[in-house]
Structure formats: structure tokens, C-alpha cells
Design an enzyme around this catalytic site. Structure first.
Site, PDB file in Angstrom:
ATOM      1  N   ASP A  40      20.803  23.676   0.641  1.00  0.00           N
ATOM      2  CA  ASP A  40      21.155  23.867  -0.768  1.00  0.00           C
ATOM      3  C   ASP A  40      20.485  22.875  -1.716  1.00  0.00           C
ATOM      4  OD1 ASP A  40      22.816  26.000  -0.130  1.00  0.00           O
ATOM      5  OD2 ASP A  40      24.537  24.687   0.204  1.00  0.00           O
ATOM      6  N   HIS A 239      -2.097   3.017   4.891  1.00  0.00           N
ATOM      7  CA  HIS A 239      -1.127   3.883   4.217  1.00  0.00           C
ATOM      8  C   HIS A 239       0.299   3.490   4.591  1.00  0.00           C
ATOM      9  CE1 HIS A 239      -4.270   7.307   3.519  1.00  0.00           C
ATOM     10  NE2 HIS A 239      -4.427   6.282   2.712  1.00  0.00           N
ATOM     11  N   HIS A 350     -12.593   7.721  -4.559  1.00  0.00           N
ATOM     12  CA  HIS A 350     -12.407   9.174  -4.536  1.00  0.00           C
ATOM     13  C   HIS A 350     -12.261   9.672  -5.965  1.00  0.00           C
ATOM     14  CE1 HIS A 350      -8.157   8.221  -5.295  1.00  0.00           C
ATOM     15  NE2 HIS A 350      -8.239   7.342  -4.309  1.00  0.00           N
ATOM     16  N   HIS A 357      -6.029  12.197  -4.985  1.00  0.00           N
ATOM     17  CA  HIS A 357      -7.322  12.487  -4.366  1.00  0.00           C
ATOM     18  C   HIS A 357      -7.726  13.842  -4.936  1.00  0.00           C
ATOM     19  CE1 HIS A 357      -7.425   9.589  -0.702  1.00  0.00           C
ATOM     20  NE2 HIS A 357      -6.772   9.049  -1.724  1.00  0.00           N
ATOM     21  N   GLU A 381     -12.504   1.075  -4.884  1.00  0.00           N
ATOM     22  CA  GLU A 381     -11.472   0.363  -4.124  1.00  0.00           C
ATOM     23  C   GLU A 381     -11.973  -0.194  -2.789  1.00  0.00           C
ATOM     24  OE1 GLU A 381      -8.491   2.913  -2.265  1.00  0.00           O
ATOM     25  OE2 GLU A 381      -9.348   4.638  -3.293  1.00  0.00           O
ATOM     26  N   TYR A 385      -9.590  -6.112   5.706  1.00  0.00           N
ATOM     27  CA  TYR A 385      -8.335  -6.149   6.456  1.00  0.00           C
ATOM     28  C   TYR A 385      -8.603  -6.883   7.771  1.00  0.00           C
ATOM     29  CZ  TYR A 385      -8.066  -2.298   3.181  1.00  0.00           C
ATOM     30  OH  TYR A 385      -8.158  -1.533   2.043  1.00  0.00           O
ATOM     31  N   ARG A 402      -7.082  -5.295  -0.967  1.00  0.00           N
ATOM     32  CA  ARG A 402      -7.757  -4.168  -1.598  1.00  0.00           C
ATOM     33  C   ARG A 402      -7.612  -4.325  -3.101  1.00  0.00           C
ATOM     34  NH1 ARG A 402      -5.618  -0.577   1.178  1.00  0.00           N
ATOM     35  NH2 ARG A 402      -4.002   0.348  -0.144  1.00  0.00           N
ATOM     36  N   GLU A 404      -8.362  -2.031  -6.566  1.00  0.00           N
ATOM     37  CA  GLU A 404      -8.699  -0.662  -6.944  1.00  0.00           C
ATOM     38  C   GLU A 404      -8.467  -0.443  -8.432  1.00  0.00           C
ATOM     39  OE1 GLU A 404      -7.506   3.880  -5.561  1.00  0.00           O
ATOM     40  OE2 GLU A 404      -6.129   2.214  -5.170  1.00  0.00           O
TER      41      GLU A 404
END
Length: 434
Positions: A40, A239, A350, A357, A381, A385, A402, A404
């Protein structure tokens, strides 16, 4: 319900698309489906990006039909939900075909329940059909119509509609750029608020809350993507999504977050020290990434190809890794061997627009990299790491950086839309010190 809606940009985009179609063409695009979250309850509805790009219409259960007859005459049709008083009591206002025709300036409208009947006479005059194949293949009635058309001996070429729209979406018009500048400005303010809110002992989700508060406070009703708030070693997960770890003194915090404003995305990443001061090893790696980003941005202008910008960014990162002795050998040898991928494993950016994206290929039909044009918006970006590795000094371990920004290609160069977020070491330390 938008009260200041201007149909002109949407009509212009449809006409630009129709201009690309041969005569006797029929173009069909469906609205996004509603998605159930649990019993629902549905996820908040967001219109399909390409559908919104061409219509400005935000209701589900809708379809856009563009027609271009044998003489080249064009029309815009919208099929949408009929008015329904009881459903509106529970779910809110519906435009209905009559009001939608007037407000959104369509040539023709009809109830979506009549889709197949409405389509049949249009299809009989069609030689070139363009549709979203992922959606129309689910419509039994639509497929039945196609089968009848083929049995009648009608010549019909069926094409995927989305590549045509996505090519148009690469270059932004003035309306789109106004929304993207606003999205970038709101996100910039949110990043600054997050820096001010950061201190040792707080949790990643507390900083995420500061971002969300600022997004909403300035009129953004949605994030462009789930915010990444990654402290310490979590920043080495590209991510990362959990946002649950406690922040510790002496480590860095990477925030990759952007809001959506009137459907248009921003995408900004900053990395900064939890205690407000970079240590020596952090300065080394941060300077490497910042140099790569600034070098790439300075190079962006019309005519530069997508691949040239990628390769320039990669080369600058590798030069930094070589200088810090994290990779050994010549720059060419490091690139050829792929040894740099231990530290930098993604592309330099990108497309950005209605989607974070965004739509649009990076190569043309011949496989050649797309040259940049004024009106295109992309991210820049680079990152670095460093995970625990015996070949790397321990001072660098568990450090992810990073940086960006959102960049608009202009007639003479480029414009950084997200300029309001500090990224120089002194600027960041100054903001956090205040």
C-alpha cells in the site's frame, strides 16, 4: 501543480526532434511507471527524464505522441489520466485531457484509457515508428496493432526512440541551464554547511542530515542520487552508501552529494579533514587530485574531445603518483601497465543534466570520441584511493580523495557551475576554522 509553467521550451524540443524524423513518422514515449515500495505504499513518483524533457508533464499513466504526416505537418499529442473525483480526493489533483491541452499547449489530448483506439488511425498513416522499446513491448494492445498493420501489408520501420532524444539532451538550453545553476548553488551551500557541521565524534548520517536540511531549505525536493558521506577508509569505496560510521580525529571525510532542482541534477564532491587541518600525507594526495582536476578544467573548451579530457586527467594523476613514488617507472609505462588503477580506477567524469549520469553517448556512430560543444555540461572528478598495501607508506593508507565539479562548456571555454564550494586547502581550512 506548477503555476508559472512555460510551454515554449518543451514545444521547441519536440519540434527539434520532429525535424530529425522523416515524413510519415510516429513517435511514442511513455511516462515512468509507479513503483511499489511495500504494501500500500509507493516510492515518491518521479517522471521519466526524457518524457519530462519533451512535455513538462509530471503525471504517471501518460503517453506523448508526436506525428509527422506524409506532407511534413507535425502535431504534439498527450494522452493522460481522465479526471476522477474520488481518486483525486485520495491522491491529489489530476489535470485531465482538457486542462492539460490548454495549460501545456498540446495540439491534441485524450484519455490514456483510449490509447489503442487513439493510436490506430495514426498508425495506419505511418511508415516510420519510433518508440521506447523497453515500454511498448509490454503493451499487449500496442503489439496487436502492430501485428495487424504488418498483416495488412503496410511497410513499417520500427526504431528505438530514446537515442534521438538523448542526442538532443546533451546540449542544454537556457531554461535547463538556469535550473542547473540553481541546483549547483543549493548543493554548494549544502557542502559548505556540511563542512561546518563536521567534527570528530559525529556520525556520517549526522552530516548527511545537514546536507538534506539545506537541500530542502532552499527548495530542492529530492537528491539527484543517494548522498555519499564517507569517513576514513569508507572513502575508498567509490559508491559507499551506508553513512553509519563515527568520524575520527585525523581522518578525511569524502562527501559526494548533489540535489535535484526542477528535475535537473547537480553532482559535487569534496574531501576535507574531520578536524579541520590536513596532515602532511593528506596534503600530498589532495594536491595530486586538485592539480589533476584544475588541469582538466583549464583544458575544457569546444572542440576538445571527450577522450582527450579523460587522457589529460589520467596523465596528470599518474604524474602525481609517480612523483610521490606510489607508482614506479615512466608515466607511459605506468599508464600502459595499468598500475595506476590501484589508486585511480574510474573515468574523469560524465554528462550531467536531467540524470546525474545524463543521457548521451560518449562516441559517435563511427566510434570516435564526441567533441565538446557549447551547452554541454559534464563533471570533472579525478580521485585517488589508497588502501592498505605494503608497497605504500602507511601514512597514506585508508585515504580516499575525490574532487568533483559541474562544468558547462561555453563558446570560448568553460564555466564551473559549482564554484561556490571551496576546494583549495587554505580555503577549506579557513571555512572549517570559522
Amino acid at each position: 501543480m506548477a503555476l508559472d509553467f512555460d510551454s515554449t521550451p518543451f514545444k521547441n524540443r519536440c519540434q527539434a526532434l520532429l525535424d530529425k524524423l522523416p515524413n510519415a513518422s510516429l513517435f511514442i514515449l511513455h511516462a515512468a511507471l509507479e513503483v511499489a515500495r511495500n504494501r500500500d505504499t509507493h516510492f515518491p513518483y518521479r517522471q521519466d527524464s526524457s518524457f519530462y524533457y519533451l512535455t513538462g508533464f509530471e503525471e504517471p499513466e501518460s503517453a506523448l505522441i508526436l506525428t509527422k504526416d506524409a506532407e511534413g505537418t507535425t502535431q504534439r499529442h498527450l494522452l493522460c489520466r481522465a479526471k476522477h473525483e474520488e481518486r483525486e480526493l485520495w491522491e491529489g489533483y489530476r489535470w485531465g485531457p482538457d486542462a492539460a491541452k490548454e495549460y501545456f499547449a498540446f495540439d491534441q489530448t485524450a484519455p490514456i484509457e483510449n490509447f489503442n483506439e487513439y493510436l490506430k488511425p495514426l498508425l495506419e498513416k505511418t511508415q516510420h515508428l519510433y518508440s521506447d522499446l523497453s515500454q511498448t513491448t509490454r503493451l499487449d494492445g500496442f503489439n496487436t496493432l502492430l501485428q495487424r498493420t504488418r498483416r495488412a501489408g503496410q511497410t513499417l520501420q520500427w526504431n528505438d526512440a530514446l537515442p534521438l532524444v538523448e542526442t538532443l539532451r546533451r546540449r542544454k538550453d537556457a531554461t535547463e541551464l538556469a535550473f542547473m545553476r540553481r541546483a549547483a548553488s543549493i548543493s554548494a551551500e549544502a557542502h559548505c554547511d556540511a563542512m561546518r557541521a563536521t567534527q570528530s565524534g559525529r556520525y556520517e548520517y549526522e552530516i548527511e542530515a545537514a546536507l538534506s536540511h539545506t537541500f530542502l531549505r532552499y527548495g530542492s525536493r529530492a537528491v539527484a542520487y543517494p548522498s555519499i558521506v564517507a569517513g576514513g577508509s569508507n572513502a575508498c569505496v567509490l559508491h559507499y552508501r551506508d553513512n553509519t560510521r563515527q568520524l575520527n580525529d585525523g581522518e578525511l571525510l569524502l562527501i559526494d552529494a548533489g540535489c535535484e532542482y526542477n528535475y535537473y541534477a547537480s553532482d559535487i564532491t569534496r574531501t576535507f579533514p574531520v578536524n579541520g587541518r590536513f596532515n602532511s600525507a593528506q596534503r600530498d594526495l589532495y594536491t595530486l587530485v586538485l592539480t589533476a582536476q584544475e588541469t582538466a578544467i583549464a583544458h575544457l573548451k569546444p572542440g576538445v574531445t571527450w577522450e582527450e579530457y579523460q587522457q589529460l586527467t589520467l596523465r596528470t594523476v599518474v604524474e602525481g603518483l609517480q612523483a610521490l613514488k606510489l607508482c614506479e617507472g615512466t608515466v607511459e609505462a605506468i599508464i600502459e601497465s595499468g598500475d595506476y588503477k590501484r589508486f585511480y580506477m574510474h573515468r574523469a567524469g560524465h554528462w550531467l543534466g536531467l540524470d546525474v549520469h545524463d543521457a548521451g553517448a560518449y562516441v559517435d556512430d563511427s566510434g570516435r570520441p564526441i567533441p565538446l560543444e557549447a551547452g554541454m555540461v559534464l563533471t570533472v572528478e579525478p580521485g585517488c584511493y589508497v588502501r592498505p598495501d605494503e608497497r605504500v607508506p602507511e601514512a597514506y593508507w585508508n585515504t580516499g580523495i575525490r574532487i568533483e565539479d559541474d562544468v558547462l562548456i561555453t563558446e570560448t571555454g568553460c564555466e564551473v557551475l559549482s564554484f561556490e564550494v571551496p576546494k583549495g586547502i587554505g580555503e577549506i581550512e579557513g571555512l572549517m576554522g570559522r
